[in-house]
Design a protein around this motif. Structure first.
Motif, PDB file in Angstrom:
ATOM      1  N   UNK A 201       0.838  -1.202   0.000  1.00 57.88           N
ATOM      2  CA  UNK A 201       0.000   0.000   0.000  1.00 57.88           C
ATOM      3  C   UNK A 201       0.873   1.253   0.000  1.00 57.88           C
ATOM      4  N   UNK A 202       1.947   1.236   0.793  1.00 53.17           N
ATOM      5  CA  UNK A 202       2.856   2.388   0.823  1.00 53.17           C
ATOM      6  C   UNK A 202       3.488   2.611  -0.539  1.00 53.17           C
ATOM      7  N   UNK A 203       3.900   1.528  -1.196  1.00 44.94           N
ATOM      8  CA  UNK A 203       4.528   1.648  -2.513  1.00 44.94           C
ATOM      9  C   UNK A 203       3.549   2.204  -3.546  1.00 44.94           C
ATOM     10  N   UNK A 204       2.320   1.691  -3.536  1.00 44.12           N
ATOM     11  CA  UNK A 204       1.320   2.132  -4.517  1.00 44.12           C
ATOM     12  C   UNK A 204       0.877   3.572  -4.290  1.00 44.12           C
ATOM     13  N   UNK A 205       0.840   4.003  -3.029  1.00 41.18           N
ATOM     14  CA  UNK A 205       0.352   5.341  -2.699  1.00 41.18           C
ATOM     15  C   UNK A 205       1.474   6.362  -2.532  1.00 41.18           C
ATOM     16  N   UNK A 206       2.714   5.907  -2.652  1.00 41.93           N
ATOM     17  CA  UNK A 206       3.845   6.816  -2.520  1.00 41.93           C
ATOM     18  C   UNK A 206       4.023   7.347  -1.118  1.00 41.93           C
ATOM     19  N   UNK A 207       3.694   6.515  -0.123  1.00 40.04           N
ATOM     20  CA  UNK A 207       3.802   6.930   1.278  1.00 40.04           C
ATOM     21  C   UNK A 207       5.144   6.496   1.852  1.00 40.04           C
ATOM     22  N   UNK A 208       5.738   7.374   2.669  1.00 39.06           N
ATOM     23  CA  UNK A 208       7.022   7.053   3.290  1.00 39.06           C
ATOM     24  C   UNK A 208       6.874   6.015   4.393  1.00 39.06           C
ATOM     25  N   UNK A 209       5.769   6.055   5.109  1.00 39.32           N
ATOM     26  CA  UNK A 209       5.580   5.158   6.253  1.00 39.32           C
ATOM     27  C   UNK A 209       4.115   5.119   6.647  1.00 39.32           C
ATOM     28  N   UNK A 210       3.838   4.503   7.799  1.00 41.01           N
ATOM     29  CA  UNK A 210       2.460   4.330   8.243  1.00 41.01           C
ATOM     30  C   UNK A 210       1.768   5.658   8.510  1.00 41.01           C
ATOM     31  N   UNK A 211       2.504   6.626   9.028  1.00 42.43           N
ATOM     32  CA  UNK A 211       1.893   7.924   9.317  1.00 42.43           C
ATOM     33  C   UNK A 211       1.333   8.553   8.045  1.00 42.43           C
ATOM     34  N   UNK A 212       2.096   8.444   6.950  1.00 39.09           N
ATOM     35  CA  UNK A 212       1.614   8.982   5.684  1.00 39.09           C
ATOM     36  C   UNK A 212       0.405   8.203   5.179  1.00 39.09           C
ATOM     37  N   UNK A 213       0.373   6.901   5.440  1.00 45.24           N
ATOM     38  CA  UNK A 213      -0.795   6.108   5.059  1.00 45.24           C
ATOM     39  C   UNK A 213      -2.044   6.601   5.777  1.00 45.24           C
ATOM     40  N   UNK A 214      -1.891   6.945   7.045  1.00 42.75           N
ATOM     41  CA  UNK A 214      -3.031   7.434   7.819  1.00 42.75           C
ATOM     42  C   UNK A 214      -3.552   8.738   7.227  1.00 42.75           C
ATOM     43  N   UNK A 215      -2.639   9.643   6.891  1.00 45.38           N
ATOM     44  CA  UNK A 215      -3.038  10.918   6.287  1.00 45.38           C
ATOM     45  C   UNK A 215      -3.828  10.666   5.006  1.00 45.38           C
ATOM     46  N   UNK A 216      -3.316   9.780   4.152  1.00 44.95           N
ATOM     47  CA  UNK A 216      -3.991   9.476   2.891  1.00 44.95           C
ATOM     48  C   UNK A 216      -5.358   8.853   3.142  1.00 44.95           C
ATOM     49  N   UNK A 217      -5.448   7.972   4.129  1.00 44.75           N
ATOM     50  CA  UNK A 217      -6.721   7.306   4.422  1.00 44.75           C
ATOM     51  C   UNK A 217      -7.797   8.312   4.793  1.00 44.75           C
ATOM     52  N   UNK A 218      -7.434   9.313   5.593  1.00 46.06           N
ATOM     53  CA  UNK A 218      -8.411  10.324   5.994  1.00 46.06           C
ATOM     54  C   UNK A 218      -8.683  11.327   4.880  1.00 46.06           C
ATOM     55  N   UNK A 219      -7.641  11.788   4.213  1.00 48.77           N
ATOM     56  CA  UNK A 219      -7.833  12.810   3.186  1.00 48.77           C
ATOM     57  C   UNK A 219      -8.569  12.267   1.965  1.00 48.77           C
ATOM     58  N   UNK A 220      -8.472  10.968   1.728  1.00 42.29           N
ATOM     59  CA  UNK A 220      -9.176  10.370   0.590  1.00 42.29           C
ATOM     60  C   UNK A 220     -10.637  10.081   0.917  1.00 42.29           C
ATOM     61  N   UNK A 221     -10.968  10.097   2.210  1.00 38.36           N
ATOM     62  CA  UNK A 221     -12.330   9.791   2.614  1.00 38.36           C
ATOM     63  C   UNK A 221     -12.554   8.320   2.896  1.00 38.36           C
ATOM     64  N   UNK A 222     -11.502   7.491   2.790  1.00 38.76           N
ATOM     65  CA  UNK A 222     -11.644   6.075   3.106  1.00 38.76           C
ATOM     66  C   UNK A 222     -12.050   5.886   4.558  1.00 38.76           C
ATOM     67  N   UNK A 223     -11.475   6.730   5.412  1.00 35.01           N
ATOM     68  CA  UNK A 223     -11.835   6.748   6.838  1.00 35.01           C
ATOM     69  C   UNK A 223     -12.291   8.153   7.171  1.00 35.01           C
ATOM     70  N   UNK A 224     -13.380   8.284   7.903  1.00 40.14           N
ATOM     71  CA  UNK A 224     -13.921   9.587   8.251  1.00 40.14           C
ATOM     72  C   UNK A 224     -13.467  10.032   9.630  1.00 40.14           C
ATOM     73  N   UNK A 225     -13.176  11.313   9.788  1.00 45.22           N
ATOM     74  CA  UNK A 225     -12.806  11.822  11.113  1.00 45.22           C
ATOM     75  C   UNK A 225     -13.917  11.568  12.113  1.00 45.22           C
ATOM     76  N   UNK A 226     -13.493  11.184  13.316  1.00 42.65           N
ATOM     77  CA  UNK A 226     -14.457  10.871  14.365  1.00 42.65           C
ATOM     78  C   UNK A 226     -14.323  11.928  15.466  1.00 42.65           C
TER      79      UNK A 226
END
Length: 228
Positions: A201-226
């Motif tokens: 997932x990091x390779x496909x999304x161009x994320x450096x690490x898990x923290x960047x994955x979290x940012x992408x997950x929220x900014x893409x709308x995959x996960x909604x802010x609670x």
């Protein structure tokens, strides 16, 4: 044993001294430099071949946010992981730091073992947001930092099309703050399988690490802010 090379960036000499004593007391890590501002941190990160930079977010001149952007944008520093140190974990700058490429953040009031753990986690590429952070904290940060009202950034949402169904499932769990072992237990797979999905997932999304994955997950709308 591989020694983790740590760079300290904080404008308060007393804090740097305290961090140095703590870090140098560990057999698997050493402080290789100290910086009092962001520009010096970037220079020393290159010069001393640092693995992890403990970066104060507020410093005179070039602040920690700008320095993090510089490190993240420099291909020669692709191996460097930045852990932001902040006095207040509820801080809008944290969102900007994660977007700038930081691997995570840690409150200055954290326990010594949490700081040492954060360094090891970041150096291992399994960066977490913060050992002391609650699972909903980053969601509130991202909401304050300008997440789209419609729940996501269309451009980022399109990038998720490259992920498999299982990779999306794993990304949702990562965004919830779960470790690989916790995700493995929840999805009934092995931790190694989870790690493979995270890396893909990091390779496909161009994320450096898990923290960047979290940012992408929220900014893409995959996960909604609670909001709690």
């Amino acid at each position: 044993m591989t020694t983790i090379r740590v760079l300290l960036a904080d404008d308060q000499a007393l804090l740097r001294s305290a961090f140095r004593v703590l870090v140098d007391s560990e057999p698997d890590m050493e402080v290789v430099g100290e910086a009092s501002d962001g520009a010096e941190a970037v220079r020393l990160a290159k010069q001393e071949r640092a693995d992890v930079v403990l970066m104060d977010i507020r410093m005179p001149g070039t602040d920690g946010l700008a320095a993090t952007r510089m490190i993240s944008a420099d291909p020669s520093l692709a191996h460097v992981r930045v852990v932001i140190l902040t006095t207040f974990e509820v801080d809008d700058y944290v969102v900007q730091s994660l977007r700038a490429g930081a691997s995570g953040f840690l409150g200055k009031g954290s326990e010594p073992d949490e700081l040492l753990s954060a360094i090891r986690v970041a150096a291992g590429g399994e960066a977490l947001l913060s050992p002391a952070a609650t699972k909903g904290l980053i969601a509130r940060f991202l909401a304050q930092g300008g997440a789209a009202d419609d729940g996501g950034d269309p451009a980022r949402a399109e990038r998720l099309d490259a992920l498999t169904v299982r990779e999306r499932e794993v990304l949702v769990q990562v965004a919830g703050g779960l470790s690989n072992d916790e995700i493995a237990e929840r999805l009934e797979v092995s931790p190694l399988t989870v790690k493979t999905h995270v890396n893909r997932a990091m390779a496909k999304l161009g994320a450096r690490d898990r923290a960047q994955l979290v940012v992408i997950a929220y900014e893409s709308g995959l996960v909604r802010p609670r909001v709690e």
